[in-house]
Every structure is written in structure tokens, then in C-alpha cells.
Write a protein that holds these residues in place. Structure first.
Motif, PDB file in Angstrom:
ATOM      1  N   LEU A 203     -38.097   3.850 -30.838  1.00 33.40           N
ATOM      2  CA  LEU A 203     -37.392   4.260 -29.625  1.00 33.40           C
ATOM      3  C   LEU A 203     -36.691   3.114 -28.909  1.00 33.40           C
ATOM      4  O   LEU A 203     -36.018   3.320 -27.911  1.00 33.40           O
ATOM      5  CB  LEU A 203     -38.374   4.926 -28.655  1.00 33.40           C
ATOM      6  CG  LEU A 203     -38.871   6.306 -29.075  1.00 33.40           C
ATOM      7  CD1 LEU A 203     -39.827   6.849 -28.037  1.00 33.40           C
ATOM      8  CD2 LEU A 203     -37.722   7.272 -29.281  1.00 33.40           C
ATOM      9  N   MET A 204     -36.868   1.898 -29.427  1.00 34.99           N
ATOM     10  CA  MET A 204     -36.258   0.757 -28.746  1.00 34.99           C
ATOM     11  C   MET A 204     -35.804  -0.258 -29.766  1.00 34.99           C
ATOM     12  O   MET A 204     -36.250  -0.261 -30.909  1.00 34.99           O
ATOM     13  CB  MET A 204     -37.283   0.060 -27.847  1.00 34.99           C
ATOM     14  CG  MET A 204     -37.619   0.788 -26.579  1.00 34.99           C
ATOM     15  SD  MET A 204     -39.010  -0.017 -25.794  1.00 34.99           S
ATOM     16  CE  MET A 204     -38.197  -1.376 -25.006  1.00 34.99           C
ATOM     17  N   SER A 205     -34.920  -1.126 -29.326  1.00 35.73           N
ATOM     18  CA  SER A 205     -34.547  -2.254 -30.155  1.00 35.73           C
ATOM     19  C   SER A 205     -34.185  -3.406 -29.234  1.00 35.73           C
ATOM     20  O   SER A 205     -34.017  -3.216 -28.032  1.00 35.73           O
ATOM     21  CB  SER A 205     -33.371  -1.891 -31.063  1.00 35.73           C
ATOM     22  OG  SER A 205     -32.304  -1.391 -30.287  1.00 35.73           O
ATOM     23  N   GLY A 206     -34.078  -4.570 -29.811  1.00 30.81           N
ATOM     24  CA  GLY A 206     -33.740  -5.723 -28.983  1.00 30.81           C
ATOM     25  C   GLY A 206     -33.584  -6.960 -29.833  1.00 30.81           C
ATOM     26  O   GLY A 206     -34.032  -6.994 -30.982  1.00 30.81           O
ATOM     27  N   GLU A 207     -32.930  -7.946 -29.256  1.00 30.80           N
ATOM     28  CA  GLU A 207     -32.744  -9.198 -29.964  1.00 30.80           C
ATOM     29  C   GLU A 207     -34.041  -9.985 -29.923  1.00 30.80           C
ATOM     30  O   GLU A 207     -34.684 -10.065 -28.880  1.00 30.80           O
ATOM     31  CB  GLU A 207     -31.650 -10.030 -29.297  1.00 30.80           C
ATOM     32  CG  GLU A 207     -30.260  -9.539 -29.561  1.00 30.80           C
ATOM     33  CD  GLU A 207     -29.252 -10.340 -28.758  1.00 30.80           C
ATOM     34  OE1 GLU A 207     -28.719 -11.310 -29.303  1.00 30.80           O
ATOM     35  OE2 GLU A 207     -29.027 -10.005 -27.599  1.00 30.80           O
ATOM     36  N   VAL A 208     -34.388 -10.593 -31.046  1.00 31.23           N
ATOM     37  CA  VAL A 208     -35.573 -11.438 -31.085  1.00 31.23           C
ATOM     38  C   VAL A 208     -35.386 -12.575 -30.096  1.00 31.23           C
ATOM     39  O   VAL A 208     -34.336 -13.194 -30.044  1.00 31.23           O
ATOM     40  CB  VAL A 208     -35.751 -12.034 -32.489  1.00 31.23           C
ATOM     41  CG1 VAL A 208     -36.904 -13.017 -32.490  1.00 31.23           C
ATOM     42  CG2 VAL A 208     -35.989 -10.945 -33.487  1.00 31.23           C
ATOM     43  N   GLY A 209     -36.381 -12.824 -29.291  1.00 31.56           N
ATOM     44  CA  GLY A 209     -36.309 -13.949 -28.373  1.00 31.56           C
ATOM     45  C   GLY A 209     -35.465 -13.681 -27.152  1.00 31.56           C
ATOM     46  O   GLY A 209     -35.343 -14.540 -26.303  1.00 31.56           O
ATOM     47  N   SER A 210     -34.887 -12.487 -27.055  1.00 30.80           N
ATOM     48  CA  SER A 210     -34.152 -12.202 -25.831  1.00 30.80           C
ATOM     49  C   SER A 210     -35.105 -11.543 -24.846  1.00 30.80           C
ATOM     50  O   SER A 210     -35.679 -10.501 -25.132  1.00 30.80           O
ATOM     51  CB  SER A 210     -32.983 -11.261 -26.115  1.00 30.80           C
ATOM     52  OG  SER A 210     -32.680 -10.540 -24.935  1.00 30.80           O
ATOM     53  N   PRO A 211     -35.328 -12.132 -23.709  1.00 31.08           N
ATOM     54  CA  PRO A 211     -36.340 -11.597 -22.807  1.00 31.08           C
ATOM     55  C   PRO A 211     -35.800 -10.491 -21.895  1.00 31.08           C
ATOM     56  O   PRO A 211     -36.379 -10.241 -20.841  1.00 31.08           O
ATOM     57  CB  PRO A 211     -36.765 -12.823 -22.010  1.00 31.08           C
ATOM     58  CG  PRO A 211     -35.647 -13.776 -22.116  1.00 31.08           C
ATOM     59  CD  PRO A 211     -34.727 -13.359 -23.205  1.00 31.08           C
ATOM     60  N   ASP A 212     -34.724  -9.816 -22.307  1.00 32.77           N
ATOM     61  CA  ASP A 212     -34.141  -8.762 -21.477  1.00 32.77           C
ATOM     62  C   ASP A 212     -35.166  -7.708 -21.073  1.00 32.77           C
ATOM     63  O   ASP A 212     -35.346  -7.415 -19.896  1.00 32.77           O
ATOM     64  CB  ASP A 212     -32.998  -8.067 -22.226  1.00 32.77           C
ATOM     65  CG  ASP A 212     -31.685  -8.798 -22.019  1.00 32.77           C
ATOM     66  OD1 ASP A 212     -31.718  -9.885 -21.408  1.00 32.77           O
ATOM     67  OD2 ASP A 212     -30.640  -8.303 -22.473  1.00 32.77           O
ATOM     68  N   ILE A 213     -35.824  -7.136 -22.098  1.00 34.40           N
ATOM     69  CA  ILE A 213     -36.776  -6.067 -21.829  1.00 34.40           C
ATOM     70  C   ILE A 213     -37.898  -6.585 -20.932  1.00 34.40           C
ATOM     71  O   ILE A 213     -38.339  -5.930 -19.995  1.00 34.40           O
ATOM     72  CB  ILE A 213     -37.371  -5.534 -23.158  1.00 34.40           C
ATOM     73  CG1 ILE A 213     -36.282  -4.839 -23.984  1.00 34.40           C
ATOM     74  CG2 ILE A 213     -38.531  -4.597 -22.907  1.00 34.40           C
ATOM     75  CD1 ILE A 213     -35.817  -3.539 -23.415  1.00 34.40           C
ATOM     76  N   LEU A 214     -38.319  -7.802 -21.240  1.00 43.44           N
ATOM     77  CA  LEU A 214     -39.408  -8.394 -20.476  1.00 43.44           C
ATOM     78  C   LEU A 214     -39.042  -8.541 -19.000  1.00 43.44           C
ATOM     79  O   LEU A 214     -39.824  -8.213 -18.115  1.00 43.44           O
ATOM     80  CB  LEU A 214     -39.738  -9.759 -21.067  1.00 43.44           C
ATOM     81  CG  LEU A 214     -41.051 -10.309 -20.566  1.00 43.44           C
ATOM     82  CD1 LEU A 214     -42.195  -9.585 -21.235  1.00 43.44           C
ATOM     83  CD2 LEU A 214     -41.120 -11.787 -20.810  1.00 43.44           C
ATOM     84  N   SER A 215     -37.822  -9.017 -18.734  1.00 40.60           N
ATOM     85  CA  SER A 215     -37.486  -9.202 -17.325  1.00 40.60           C
ATOM     86  C   SER A 215     -37.264  -7.852 -16.650  1.00 40.60           C
ATOM     87  O   SER A 215     -37.512  -7.720 -15.450  1.00 40.60           O
ATOM     88  CB  SER A 215     -36.298 -10.152 -17.147  1.00 40.60           C
ATOM     89  OG  SER A 215     -35.146  -9.618 -17.693  1.00 40.60           O
ATOM     90  N   ILE A 216     -36.860  -6.848 -17.416  1.00 41.61           N
ATOM     91  CA  ILE A 216     -36.774  -5.497 -16.849  1.00 41.61           C
ATOM     92  C   ILE A 216     -38.174  -5.020 -16.427  1.00 41.61           C
ATOM     93  O   ILE A 216     -38.379  -4.523 -15.320  1.00 41.61           O
ATOM     94  CB  ILE A 216     -36.140  -4.511 -17.861  1.00 41.61           C
ATOM     95  CG1 ILE A 216     -34.643  -4.800 -17.992  1.00 41.61           C
ATOM     96  CG2 ILE A 216     -36.380  -3.062 -17.448  1.00 41.61           C
ATOM     97  CD1 ILE A 216     -33.932  -3.974 -19.041  1.00 41.61           C
ATOM     98  N   MET A 217     -39.145  -5.229 -17.332  1.00 38.92           N
ATOM     99  CA  MET A 217     -40.526  -4.829 -17.014  1.00 38.92           C
ATOM    100  C   MET A 217     -41.027  -5.560 -15.779  1.00 38.92           C
ATOM    101  O   MET A 217     -41.635  -4.973 -14.879  1.00 38.92           O
ATOM    102  CB  MET A 217     -41.456  -5.186 -18.177  1.00 38.92           C
ATOM    103  CG  MET A 217     -41.276  -4.354 -19.412  1.00 38.92           C
ATOM    104  SD  MET A 217     -42.281  -5.101 -20.695  1.00 38.92           S
ATOM    105  CE  MET A 217     -42.247  -3.809 -21.922  1.00 38.92           C
ATOM    106  N   LEU A 218     -40.759  -6.867 -15.763  1.00 38.38           N
ATOM    107  CA  LEU A 218     -41.267  -7.703 -14.687  1.00 38.38           C
ATOM    108  C   LEU A 218     -40.699  -7.269 -13.338  1.00 38.38           C
ATOM    109  O   LEU A 218     -41.431  -7.098 -12.366  1.00 38.38           O
ATOM    110  CB  LEU A 218     -40.883  -9.154 -14.985  1.00 38.38           C
ATOM    111  CG  LEU A 218     -41.420 -10.236 -14.071  1.00 38.38           C
ATOM    112  CD1 LEU A 218     -42.938 -10.239 -14.121  1.00 38.38           C
ATOM    113  CD2 LEU A 218     -40.891 -11.596 -14.521  1.00 38.38           C
ATOM    114  N   GLN A 219     -39.403  -7.049 -13.305  1.00 32.09           N
ATOM    115  CA  GLN A 219     -38.791  -6.672 -12.029  1.00 32.09           C
ATOM    116  C   GLN A 219     -39.227  -5.277 -11.593  1.00 32.09           C
ATOM    117  O   GLN A 219     -39.292  -4.990 -10.400  1.00 32.09           O
ATOM    118  CB  GLN A 219     -37.259  -6.756 -12.097  1.00 32.09           C
ATOM    119  CG  GLN A 219     -36.645  -6.569 -10.711  1.00 32.09           C
ATOM    120  CD  GLN A 219     -35.154  -6.755 -10.680  1.00 32.09           C
ATOM    121  OE1 GLN A 219     -34.525  -7.030 -11.696  1.00 32.09           O
ATOM    122  NE2 GLN A 219     -34.556  -6.593  -9.508  1.00 32.09           N
ATOM    123  N   SER A 220     -39.545  -4.412 -12.564  1.00 34.85           N
ATOM    124  CA  SER A 220     -39.933  -3.051 -12.198  1.00 34.85           C
ATOM    125  C   SER A 220     -41.191  -3.060 -11.326  1.00 34.85           C
ATOM    126  O   SER A 220     -41.451  -2.125 -10.586  1.00 34.85           O
ATOM    127  CB  SER A 220     -40.150  -2.196 -13.447  1.00 34.85           C
ATOM    128  OG  SER A 220     -41.359  -2.542 -14.071  1.00 34.85           O
TER     129      SER A 220
END
Lengths: 438, 318
Positions: A203-220
Motif C-alpha cells: 500500500l505504500m512506496s518510498g525512496e530508500v533513505g528518504s525520510p519523507d514518510i517519517l517526517s510526516i509521521m512525526l509531524q502528525s
């Protein structure tokens, strides 16, 4: 002796004059009273740097038309400049003090805003006297360009996070998009595994080492890489640890496809390799390039972290804001932005359907255009939905060292995914970040 | 190279041919003086440009490396060598330094040996389609660094050409760019592909200067092709090997494009080079130009030291 003294006096005199001049410069932007309307120039050319002809550049052109209705003699000179070039040019201009090379308005990535304002204050003029009502923008969005209690940016591009899902793929696994609304990451992983089992698609994809998803989680959850006073905040950051745990579990559940580059990332959902994407709302522009998938997508809010204080289903990633430079045109430039991007429903009504440019300016959401059903997304009025999400995004402490923090965390992610201890990895990242910051 | 350009006229200390007798015969301006002046006249524009465009910025960078502060708020560092001592504590810099030396230690020897062998093979006068092979091997050099790096990235993507090919052969796909070791390997492969032909051309040029009689003599004395190559050809190519070794070392220490475009330095900092880190420090992060200048001076010093060692080892004229 006499000569020496005279030179000394001259030197003192000159430096005093310089101090005096600098003092004058400071006074210029200090007043927060709106400029009286008769003081705003009625003609002139405003030079603008922005980068996307289909998006922000197009929006700027439409803004020009809107502004010309009241000030027909004001023209824009829009120079297409990719973001990396904007950053390099700004840096070069600031270092060489060749300020005449600056445009009047430039677009700045929200994540780079603090760094530039803090390091190159000479490049920015504040919006104190522009008359922009900042309470008409979501707090989290205004925070990106706020520095020293002054506003240095006019928010443009909305980076509100969305969870876009393929309804046809969910259906095969017996789910609807409602099953993925207002859920937690634990639910998401459980349901994602079921989808994977029945359809073979994550259900998801992302670039290795790109913290996009992580910073989305963090800000949420209202978390940040920084403390309120701008210090490094990676070690023992409970919200970051929970985010990393969720990230690790998603990858371990194999519902997250890791790729190496942006184009591969786009390809994962365009080519239906995965059944969903979580990112800033701007990602929908890429989603909609797959014409054959029209009607098969739905948009909902993102999952929230489990067991974290202040966790929400709302977050943001990226976005950009307009900045004005302290050149002769700054009053006109500020007024231009105040009357278009921070004051024209008409503008947002044009650029939303044509460019997918979603307003950060809350009054625009009342517009009928925002309530129109979107065929691509199964007839859902996704835009008013996203503007509603935007207002619920928790504010996040921004920092001038955002990119350093991101890189430090990015280096920790592979270790954590490989099963390493999160606390130890974050401790190392914290050291790296602190080192980069001093 | 210096073998073929040994000057026949004895040199005066300033490097100009010593034409003392002619000097005395001249009028107000001696011939030697005039030659000198004309020479300087021709040199001046280029020398001026080099000074202005290279040496002046280098000097400014040196000054900058003793300053600290972010953005435009630069001041003298306290102590003055602060940026240099900071390097000793910088884990990321040390990692990029190690990465760069791994590239250097693995890639340069393989590339030079390969280039030497290829040059020797393609120097065979009886080989058919010699020109075609030479062109084909040299051609990668005509490809832009960024474009070849992007092609390599696509080829080694998780579902890229290489993994598809491995899959056909029954192997599991390799996450080339996600693994610290394989990511470095991909960069090394890219460099080999891009630069081997370039160095081969130097060797081919060098081979043209080798007297065929020496090779024939070796053959008559009963040396096989390998011994001829090792004991006759290679020693005569020594100046050229030295030149390519220094150039490759220099190029590898300053490696940027591949690190930036192919792996983006990742995963983490596992394949990042020093120059890539330097760029990041100045333009991506909160700009720290003093520190970046210190890094660039470390690269300069390393290049100088390595070149010196290579010259000492490789240019022993006996």
C-alpha cells in the motif's frame, strides 16, 4: 602624526556613517502598520522566480491577471528557475552582496525557509506592513516562514498529507476506503497485510533513505527534529522513536516498496505495483497522470501513531511560500501577494482546477470550486476535504538545520530497518546533528 | 613523456636556453632578452587569467577556511584552525574520506591495468577493425557524467535491467543501491566503464613512441608476449603510467557527479564522496563555507601528497 590622526578621524567618521546607514536600513521594515493605500505604487514590474510551469508559475501568471484588474500598469516578469538554482543563486547573491541581482519575489521551499532567513537576512523583507492576515492561514503553515516573531513568507503551496488509495485494489481484499479512515498505523499494517495477501500489492512506496514518510509521521503527532528553542531533538524523542517503530514495522510487513529514485517512486503507483500512496497533497498531480486509473482512487487522512500524546491523523510534507526581497519594489510586491495569494478567492478558483494548486488560505475553501466532486477520485469533493485536513495539522517546531536533521535520520533508517536498536541509532544521529549545528 | 623531450641545449637556471654568446652580439636589446620578453608577452594573458580565476579563489578559500559562521556572518575562527580540528571529530567526513579512498584503492589500479592491457591488444597492427574497437572503448568518455550516472542508476534499480537479467539466470534480485557494499561497487563499475577508455588512449599514444626494434629484439631473445609486455613495454610506458596514475588519483579524490547522481551518497552516507559532502555542507545544509573550504584544502593536500608519493615511486630515472 597629524596625517595619521586625520586618517583615523576620517575612518571613524566613515564607520559612524556606515552604522548610521545600517540603522536606517533597519528602521525601514520595522513598522507593522499596513502601508496606506496611496503609498502603494500603481505601476511597475515585479520580477519573480519560481519553478513549475504547470503549477506555481502558472498560478503566478493568473495572480498577475487578478492584480491587473485593480492596478493595470503593474506587470510581472516571471523567470522560470528550478528550486536548486534558486537556492544556489540566493546563496551566491548573499555571499557576494550583489543584491541588485535579486528578484522582487521568489518562491522558497518551506523546509529551506528558516535556514535562508536566519543565514541571509539581507535577502528578505518582512510582511509586517503588507496587510496579510496570517490568522487566515493554518498555524502550521505560517510557522515555516516565521522567524524572530516576524512573518517573512506568504504561504502558497499546500503540503497537507493525504493517504490516496486504489479503491479497486482494496475491494479485492474486501475493504473500502472507510476502513482506512481515522485509523492507527497498527490497523494500517494489519489491513495492509491482508491486502498484500489477497492481491500481492503493498500500500505504500518510498525512496530508500528518504525520510519523507517519517517526517510526516512525526509531524502528525506534533513532533519535530528540533526543540522549541531550535536545539537538536533526536535522542530520546519519544515521538520520533514511535515513528521509527511504525516505519520499521511497515517495511517488515512488506507492504512498503522501497525504490531508489523519485521516478521509480512515481512508477510504483502509476504502474499499479502498489495500491496507495501517502505524501503531501501535491502528489495527486502525479497520481492523476495515470488516466486509465480515473475513478479508481480515493483520498483519506493518514493513519496516526499508536500510544503517542497528541497523535492525529493529519500532517504535512513540503509546500512552499513566497518571499519578498528588500528592494525598491518591496511595498508593491507585498501588496501584490496580499491581494492575490492572501486575498483572492477568484485566484484560487482558477488555479485549483487548472493547476491543482490547493489553497492554504482558509477563506478560499468556502468557494464552490472546492466543493465540486472530482471524477478521478470517485466523485469525492477531495479538495474541501484536504483544506479541512490542513486546518488540523499540528504545528511543528521548524529549524534552520532541517536538512542536516533529515540526513542524520536518513542515515539511521537503514540500520533500524536491518533490525538495529532504535535508541542507539538515534543517539548517533543526534550526535551527527549536534555536530553539524555547532 | 619526458624521455622524448630531453632538451639538447643546456638550460640556464631560469629554464631558457642559454645563448650567452648571442647576448653579447646584440644591439640595445639582446636576442635572448627579446625572446624572453616575447615569451612573457605570450604567457601573460593566460597567466593572468589563471591567477585571477584559479589562484585568487584558492587564496580566498584558504582565508575562508580560517573563518567560521553561517551564511554571511563570517568571522575569524577561534582558534584559527578550528575548522581543521573540527574535521577530526566529524564522523561523516571520516566516512566520506574512507569511501573516497576505497574508490581510489579499488578502482584506479583495476582501471589502469585494464587500460594497459586493452591498449596493448589494440596496438596490434594485424588486428582487424582496430579503429572500431578503439572508438567503442573510448566512446564512454564522450558521454556526460550526469547522463551516464543516471543510466547506471536506472540499470541498477531494484527492477532495473541488471536485476531482470539476473532473474532470467535464476538469481535473486540484488538491492544494488540499498546496500552499502553494492552501492560502492556500482560506483566503481560506473567509473571503470567511463574512464578506462580515456586512459587507454594515453597508453596507445605512449605505445606509438616505443621503438618496435626493442620489441623485436626481445622476441628474438626468446621472450614470450607476456614477458615482452612486462619487461619491455611497461618500463618504456612508465612516464605515461605515472601521468595517468596522478590524473586518476586527482580525479577520484574530487569525485562528485557519480556520488551525487548515481547513489545520492546513500544508503545513509555509505557511498558519499568528500566533494559531495563539501557541496552538502555549503549548499544543502545551513551554509558553512568556512568548513567547506577547510574540506577542500584537505582534498588539495591529499592530492598533493599522493602525487608526490607517486612521483617519487614512479619517476625514478635510472
Amino acid at each position: 602624526m597629524y596625517n595619521l590622526n586625520r586618517r583615523l578621524l576620517l575612518g571613524l567618521g566613515l564607520s559612524a556613517a556606515a552604522v548610521g546607514l545600517a540603522g536606517c536600513g533597519d528602521d525601514g521594515g520595522g513598522t507593522d502598520e499596513p502601508v496606506a493605500s496611496e503609498d502603494i505604487p500603481k505601476s511597475g514590474t515585479i520580477t519573480v522566480w519560481c519553478w513549475d510551469p504547470a503549477f506555481n508559475l502558472y498560478s503566478m501568471k493568473e495572480a498577475e491577471k487578478v492584480y491587473q484588474k485593480t492596478s493595470p500598469d503593474v506587470k510581472l516578469n516571471i523567470v522560470e528557475t528550478p528550486w536548486d538554482d534558486v537556492q544556489t543563486k540566493l546563496t551566491t547573491i548573499a555571499q557576494s552582496k550583489a543584491f541588485d541581482q535579486l528578484p522582487d519575489i521568489f518562491l522558497c521551499q518551506n523546509n529551506a525557509f528558516q535556514k535562508n532567513v536566519e543565514n541571509y537576512p539581507d535577502l528578505f523583507a518582512d510582511f509586517g506592513s503588507s496587510g496579510i492576515k496570517y490568522d487566515e492561514f493554518p498555524e502550521g503553515v505560517v510557522g515555516y516562514s516565521k522567524f524572530d516573531d516576524k512573518n517573512w513568507g506568504c504561504p502558497f503551496d499546500n503540503g497537507t498529507a493525504v493517504n490516496a488509495l486504489r479503491t479497486d485494489i482494496l475491494e479485492q481484499a474486501g475493504f473500502t476506503v472507510e476502513d482506512f479512515t481515522d485509523i492507527t498505523w497498527t490497523d494500517f499494517i494489519a489491513k495492509g497485510k491482508e491486502v498484500l495477501g489477497k492481491t500481492g500489492k503493498g500500500l505504500m512506496s518510498g525512496e530508500v533513505g528518504s525520510p519523507d514518510i517519517l517526517s510526516i509521521m512525526l509531524q502528525s503527532a506534533g513532533g519535530s527534529f528540533f526543540t522549541e528553542d531550535g536545539k537538536a531533538n533526536l535522542k530520546d524523542n519519544e515521538k520520533l522513536i514511535k515513528s521509527l517503530e511504525a516505519y520499521r514495522d511497515i517495511v517488515a510487513a512488506k507492504i512498503f516498496t522501497q525504490v531508489n529514485s523519485w521516478d521509480e517512486y512515481i512508477a510504483t503507483f502509476i504502474n499499479s505495483k502498489v495500491g496507495g500512496v501517502i505524501n503531501g497533497v501535491w502528489i495527486l498531480g502525479s497520481v492523476q497522470t495515470a488516466k486509465d486509473q480515473s475513478g479508481k482512487w480515493a483520498v483519506t487522512n493518514i493513519p496516526k501513531l499508536d500510544g503517542v500524546d497528541g497523535a492525529t491523523n493529519y500532517s504535512a510534507n513540503g509546500g512552499s511560500s513566497w518571499a519578498i526581497t528588500p528592494k525598491d519594489n518591496k511595498v508593491l510586491a507585498a501588496d501584490f501577494l496580499a491581494k492575490t495569494f492572501a486575498g483572492s478567492k477568484e485566484l484560487y478558483e482558477t488555479i485549483l482546477p487548472k493547476a491543482g494548486a490547493l489553497a492554504n488560505w482558509i477563506p478560499a475553501a468556502d468557494s464552490a470550486v472546492y466543493k465540486e466532486p472530482q471524477e478521478y477520485f470517485g466523485g469525492d469533493a477531495i479538495y474541501s476535504k484536504v483544506v479541512d485536513y490542513a486546518q488540523k495539522v499540528p504545528a511543528m517546531a521548524p529549524g534552520a538545520y532541517y536538512y542536516e536533521a533529515r540526513d542524520a535520520v536518513a542515515a539511521a533508517i537503514p540500520k533500524i530497518i536491518a533490525g538495529g536498536d532504535i535508541k542507539a541509532a538515534l543517539e548517533e544521529a543526534h550526535k551527527t546533528l549536534e555536530f553539524a549545528m555547532n | 613523456m619526458s624521455v622524448t623531450t630531453q632538451p639538447t641545449v643546456p638550460l640556464a637556471p631560469d629554464g631558457e636556453p642559454d645563448l650567452t654568446p648571442a647576448k653579447r652580439r646584440g644591439g640595445r636589446m639582446t636576442i635572448s632578452r627579446r625572446t624572453n620578453l616575447v615569451g612573457w608577452g605570450f604567457l601573460l594573458p593566460a597567466a593572468g587569467l589563471v591567477t585571477l580565476m584559479s589562484f585568487w579563489p584558492m587564496f580566498r578559500a584558504l582565508i575562508l577556511s580560517f573563518q567560521s559562521g553561517r551564511g554571511t556572518r563570517m568571522r575569524w575562527a577561534d582558534p584559527l584552525w578550528f575548522n581543521y580540528t573540527r574535521l577530526l571529530e566529524d564522523k561523516v567526513f571520516q566516512q566520506t574520506l574512507a569511501n573516497t579512498f576505497i574508490y581510489l584503492a579499488i578502482q584506479v589500479p583495476i582501471m589502469l591495468i585494464l587500460a594497459l592491457i586493452l591498449a596493448n591488444l589494440l596496438n596490434d597492427r594485424n588486428l582487424r577493425f582496430r579503429g572500431l574497437f578503439r572508438t567503442a572503448i573510448f566512446l564512454p568518455c564522450a558521454v556526460g557524467l550526469v547522463s551516464y550516472a543516471l543510466v547506471f542508476r536506472t540499470m541498477f534499480a531494484n527492477d532495473g535491467m541488471v536485476n531482470v537479467f539476473l532473474g532470467k539466470l535464476g538469481f535473486d534480485p540484488v538491492p544494488w543501491l540499498n546496500n552499502p557494499t553494492t552501492a560502492k561497487l556500482v560506483i566503481v563499475m560506473g567509473l571503470l566503464w567511463r574512464w578506462t577508455g580515456y586512459n587507454m588512449i594515453f597508453y596507445l599514444a605512449g605505445l606509438q613512441n616505443i621503438d618496435p626494434n626493442t620489441l623485436e629484439a626481445a622476441r628474438i631473445d626468446g621472450a614470450g608476449p607476456i614477458r615482452t609486455f612486462l619487461y619491455v613495454t611497461v618500463p618504456q610506458l612508465k612516464p605515461m603510467i605515472l601521468l595517468t596514475a596522478i590524473m586518476s588519483t586527482n580525479g577520484t579524490l574530487q569525485l562528485f557527479d557519480e556520488s551525487w547522481n548515481l547513489t545520492a551518497g546513500g544508503p545513509g552516507y555509505a557511498s558519499m564522496t568528500m566533494s559531495h559532502y563539501l557541496y552538502q555542507v555549503s549548499f544543502q545544509g545551513s551554509p558553512n563555507f568556512g568548513y567547506a573550504s577547510a574540506i577542500s584544502y584537505v582534498i588539495l593536500i591529499l592530492v598533493a601528497i599522493l602525487a608526490l608519493i607517486q612521483m617519487k615511486v614512479g619517476d625514478r630515472r635510472d
